[in-house]
Design an enzyme around this catalytic site. Structure first.
Site, mmCIF file in Angstrom:
data_model
loop_
_atom_site.group_PDB
_atom_site.id
_atom_site.type_symbol
_atom_site.label_atom_id
_atom_site.label_comp_id
_atom_site.label_asym_id
_atom_site.label_seq_id
_atom_site.Cartn_x
_atom_site.Cartn_y
_atom_site.Cartn_z
ATOM 1 N N CYS A 92 0.824 -1.222 0.000
ATOM 2 C CA CYS A 92 0.000 0.000 0.000
ATOM 3 C C CYS A 92 0.853 1.266 0.000
ATOM 4 C CB CYS A 92 -0.930 0.011 1.205
ATOM 5 S SG CYS A 92 -1.869 -1.494 1.348
ATOM 6 N N ASN A 114 -10.125 -0.269 1.416
ATOM 7 C CA ASN A 114 -8.676 -0.207 1.214
ATOM 8 C C ASN A 114 -8.352 -0.725 -0.188
ATOM 9 O OD1 ASN A 114 -5.915 -0.712 1.164
ATOM 10 N ND2 ASN A 114 -5.832 -1.691 3.168
ATOM 11 N N HIS A 164 -3.018 6.887 3.319
ATOM 12 C CA HIS A 164 -3.509 5.605 2.820
ATOM 13 C C HIS A 164 -4.798 5.249 3.555
ATOM 14 C CE1 HIS A 164 -4.007 1.562 1.666
ATOM 15 N NE2 HIS A 164 -3.470 1.020 2.737
HETATM 16 N N1 ACO Z 1 -17.196 -8.790 11.773
HETATM 17 C C1 ACO Z 1 -17.475 -9.054 13.057
HETATM 18 N N2 ACO Z 1 -16.560 -9.384 13.964
HETATM 19 C C2 ACO Z 1 -15.275 -9.461 13.556
HETATM 20 C C3 ACO Z 1 -14.896 -9.198 12.242
HETATM 21 C C4 ACO Z 1 -15.912 -8.862 11.322
HETATM 22 N N3 ACO Z 1 -15.660 -8.584 10.040
HETATM 23 N N4 ACO Z 1 -13.552 -9.329 12.130
HETATM 24 C C5 ACO Z 1 -13.081 -9.658 13.337
HETATM 25 N N5 ACO Z 1 -14.147 -9.745 14.219
HETATM 26 C C6 ACO Z 1 -14.107 -10.069 15.631
HETATM 27 C C7 ACO Z 1 -12.873 -10.850 16.003
HETATM 28 O O1 ACO Z 1 -13.056 -12.213 15.763
HETATM 29 C C8 ACO Z 1 -12.743 -10.517 17.457
HETATM 30 O O2 ACO Z 1 -13.631 -11.336 18.187
HETATM 31 P P1 ACO Z 1 -13.185 -11.971 19.608
HETATM 32 O O3 ACO Z 1 -12.952 -10.765 20.494
HETATM 33 O O4 ACO Z 1 -14.361 -12.776 19.971
HETATM 34 O O5 ACO Z 1 -11.943 -12.731 19.328
HETATM 35 C C9 ACO Z 1 -13.242 -9.083 17.556
HETATM 36 O O6 ACO Z 1 -14.022 -8.870 16.359
HETATM 37 C C10 ACO Z 1 -12.141 -8.044 17.625
HETATM 38 O O7 ACO Z 1 -11.138 -8.397 16.685
HETATM 39 P P2 ACO Z 1 -9.834 -7.530 16.466
HETATM 40 O O8 ACO Z 1 -8.926 -8.222 15.507
HETATM 41 O O9 ACO Z 1 -9.299 -7.102 17.799
HETATM 42 O O10 ACO Z 1 -10.473 -6.252 15.765
HETATM 43 P P3 ACO Z 1 -9.776 -4.902 15.482
HETATM 44 O O11 ACO Z 1 -10.486 -3.839 16.191
HETATM 45 O O12 ACO Z 1 -8.266 -4.991 15.607
HETATM 46 O O13 ACO Z 1 -10.082 -4.702 13.935
HETATM 47 C C11 ACO Z 1 -9.014 -4.908 11.776
HETATM 48 C C12 ACO Z 1 -9.601 -5.638 12.976
HETATM 49 C C13 ACO Z 1 -10.116 -4.053 11.165
HETATM 50 C C14 ACO Z 1 -8.536 -5.939 10.763
HETATM 51 C C15 ACO Z 1 -7.857 -4.002 12.248
HETATM 52 O O14 ACO Z 1 -6.957 -4.759 13.018
HETATM 53 C C16 ACO Z 1 -7.118 -3.369 11.112
HETATM 54 O O15 ACO Z 1 -7.638 -2.509 10.408
HETATM 55 N N6 ACO Z 1 -5.825 -3.702 10.948
HETATM 56 C C17 ACO Z 1 -5.011 -3.101 9.908
HETATM 57 C C18 ACO Z 1 -5.233 -3.767 8.598
HETATM 58 C C19 ACO Z 1 -4.577 -2.966 7.501
HETATM 59 O O16 ACO Z 1 -4.518 -1.748 7.576
HETATM 60 N N7 ACO Z 1 -4.072 -3.568 6.465
HETATM 61 C C20 ACO Z 1 -3.427 -2.724 5.451
HETATM 62 C C21 ACO Z 1 -2.452 -3.371 4.727
HETATM 63 S S1 ACO Z 1 -3.181 -4.456 3.585
HETATM 64 C C22 ACO Z 1 -2.204 -4.455 2.185
HETATM 65 O O17 ACO Z 1 -1.113 -4.041 2.226
HETATM 66 C C23 ACO Z 1 -2.814 -5.044 0.922
#
Ligand code: ACO
Length: 337
Positions: free
Chosen positions: A116, A294, A264
């Site tokens: 990205c 994204n 980004h």
């Molecule tokens: N819907 C509902 N619940 C979900 C979902 C979903 N889509 N996804 C995860 N959960 C649940 C999890 O299972 C977890 O449940 P648990 O507590 O029972 O275990 C809970 O929600 C919280 O999960 P977290 O992983 O802590 O959620 P977080 O707030 O960290 O959000 C996310 C996850 C959105 C993926 C975040 O970590 C994020 O944005 N990370 C960065 C990703 C990124 O920017 N990538 C860019 C690079 S990609 C590239 O280069 C192509």
């Protein structure tokens, strides 16, 4: 112009967004998720999915739009840099298709794969070619950058932790040598120790048989993108302020002088955290993540194109751009428009 005054200036932008919308409600019929969770945790309302075109076809549309807006002929382009993590092929490069598709017959062309961060890396690379041009080396005055991604093709739509994030799109810019305005500074870095945080493995591998033959490994053929979201999140909220602060320092520009910080579009919480850490007015950090999700390296040039076409960028405005992603790569640049 001597090399010290040959700045890389973005003179025009273009983009292409696929028509097909994939909403949060659509996703809630595919995996266990809902609109409220996705909006609260990511800021995404919908994303676009390319169901009909090759990646290079999207890239060519975005590139032609940038070229048309530049007033240059395709024959004026010396270099085409394409950024993608979702090329149609391992080889040839996406940039070669773009070079042919826009008719940039005098250009050489290659791809970069910097996740990205692709647009920031491409702009830095364009600037390096422009300022290094001297007799005896390939003269580079005009560069066409295109960042084009079909993330839907590597997204695992059974994995709710990643499939809600990604969308498809392409953004482009024409960058020219300029003696006054352009790139003031850039700061690009890689932390390869985090390489396994986001991976999309090769589509297949081979199994070696005892009789000396090999065959495709069927278990590997459908493996898609895997991401440790928390690890990437933690990395991003540190990397972005570092990159932006270093780029500002190198340009001798303060955050207050910036008109926009074009970040980004990965997660609204990451954007808000960076804005807060840097003490930047949130109004200066435009977002379109709600509509597109994204789109990896395409996200910054798509947002830049939206601002540009809305007439919000004036000559002399100071802007910051920023990217982070798989690699792990990150970087920022300060631009005088
Ligand atoms: N819907 C509902 N619940 C979900 C979902 C979903 N889509 N996804 C995860 N959960 C649940 C999890 O299972 C977890 O449940 P648990 O507590 O029972 O275990 C809970 O929600 C919280 O999960 P977290 O992983 O802590 O959620 P977080 O707030 O960290 O959000 C996310 C996850 C959105 C993926 C975040 O970590 C994020 O944005 N990370 C960065 C990703 C990124 O920017 N990538 C860019 C690079 S990609 C590239 O280069 C192509």
């Amino acid at each position: 112009m001597n090399s010290s005054t040959r700045r890389a200036r973005i003179i025009s932008t273009g983009s292409y967004i696929p028509e097909r919308v994939l909403s949060n409600d659509d996703l809630s019929r595919m995996v266990e998720t809902d609109d409220e969770w996705i909006r609260e945790r990511t800021g995404i309302g919908e994303r676009r999915i390319n169901t009909s075109m090759k990646n290079h076809e999207m890239a060519v549309i975005a590139a032609k739009r940038a070229l048309e807006a530049s007033g240059l002929s395709p024959l004026d382009i010396d270099l085409v840099i394409a950024s993608t993590v979702t090329n149609d092929n391992y080889t040839p490069a996406l940039a070669c298709h773009v070079q042919a598709g826009v008719g940039a017959k005098n250009a050489f062309a290659f791809d970069i794969n910097a996740g990205c961060s692709g647009f920031v890396y491409a702009l830095d690379t364009a600037s390096a070619f422009i300022s290094a041009s001297r007799p005896g080396t390939r003269q580079v005055n005009n560069v066409l950058i295109v960042c084009s991604e079909v993330l839907s093709r590597i997204t695992d739509y059974t994995d709710r932790t990643s499939c809600v994030l990604f969308g498809d799109g392409a953004g482009a810019a024409v960058v020219c040598a300029d003696s006054e305005h352009g790139l003031l500074s850039s700061y690009i870095k890689t932390d390869g120790t985090g390489a396994d945080s986001i991976t999309a493995p090769a589509l297949t591998s081979v199994i070696a048989n005892d009789d000396g033959t090999i065959e495709n490994n069927p278990d590997k053929i459908t493996e898609g993108l895997k991401m440790n979201g928390r690890k990437v999140f933690t990395f991003a909220v540190k990397a972005i302020p570092e990159a932006l602060s270093e780029a500002l320092k190198a340009a001798d520009v303060t955050a207050d002088e910036l008109k926009y910080v074009i970040m980004h579009q990965a997660n609204i919480r990451i954007i808000n955290s960076a804005v807060e850490r840097l003490g930047i007015d949130p109004e200066k950090a435009p977002v379109n993540i709600e509509r597109y999700g994204n789109t990896s390296s395409a996200s910054v040039p798509i947002l830049l194109d939206e601002l540009n076409r809305a007439g919000k960028l004036q000559r002399g405005d100071k802007l910051a751009i920023e990217g982070f992603g798989s690699g792990l790569t990150y970087g920022a640049a300060i631009i005088e428009w």
